[in-house]
Design a protein around this motif. Sequence first.
Motif, PDB file in Angstrom:
ATOM      1  N   ASP A  31     -22.417 -39.060 -16.413  1.00  0.00           N
ATOM      2  CA  ASP A  31     -22.481 -40.519 -16.483  1.00  0.00           C
ATOM      3  C   ASP A  31     -21.651 -41.056 -17.652  1.00  0.00           C
ATOM      4  O   ASP A  31     -20.966 -42.073 -17.526  1.00  0.00           O
ATOM      5  CB  ASP A  31     -23.932 -40.985 -16.599  1.00  0.00           C
ATOM      6  N   LYS A  34     -17.979 -40.664 -16.712  1.00  0.00           N
ATOM      7  CA  LYS A  34     -17.565 -41.705 -15.778  1.00  0.00           C
ATOM      8  C   LYS A  34     -17.287 -43.017 -16.502  1.00  0.00           C
ATOM      9  O   LYS A  34     -16.315 -43.715 -16.194  1.00  0.00           O
ATOM     10  CB  LYS A  34     -18.628 -41.924 -14.701  1.00  0.00           C
ATOM     11  N   LEU A  35     -18.132 -43.357 -17.471  1.00  0.00           N
ATOM     12  CA  LEU A  35     -17.905 -44.581 -18.247  1.00  0.00           C
ATOM     13  C   LEU A  35     -16.600 -44.507 -19.037  1.00  0.00           C
ATOM     14  O   LEU A  35     -15.974 -45.529 -19.320  1.00  0.00           O
ATOM     15  CB  LEU A  35     -19.077 -44.840 -19.196  1.00  0.00           C
ATOM     16  N   ASP A  39     -14.066 -39.016 -13.673  1.00  0.00           N
ATOM     17  CA  ASP A  39     -15.121 -38.708 -12.712  1.00  0.00           C
ATOM     18  C   ASP A  39     -14.707 -37.695 -11.659  1.00  0.00           C
ATOM     19  O   ASP A  39     -15.478 -37.383 -10.770  1.00  0.00           O
ATOM     20  CB  ASP A  39     -15.642 -39.982 -12.044  1.00  0.00           C
TER      21      ASP A  39
END
Length: 84
Positions: A31, A34-35, A39
């Motif tokens: 997560d 991804k930020l 990803d």
Amino acid sequence: SGYNKFQKTSGTAWGQGAISTAKWGGVRLIDVMKLAGLDDAIDAAEKGGMQHVRFYGLDGMEASIGIEKALNPYGDCLICYEMN
């Protein structure tokens, strides 16, 4: 893991392993990645040349994991900030 074939890794040798009943709390590494705009492990490896995610501890410990493990949507990698 084979990492010591290239350069000695830091950390504590566990030998046969360890058992723990700790309950960890934190956020999933994927997560956070991804930020940061990462990803896709294949894309990161082929276009970005990324092979590992490396971690540095304030106590001088270092470790790394393969980019495939870091970005596995079914993975169990946590950035932990609490225990029990």
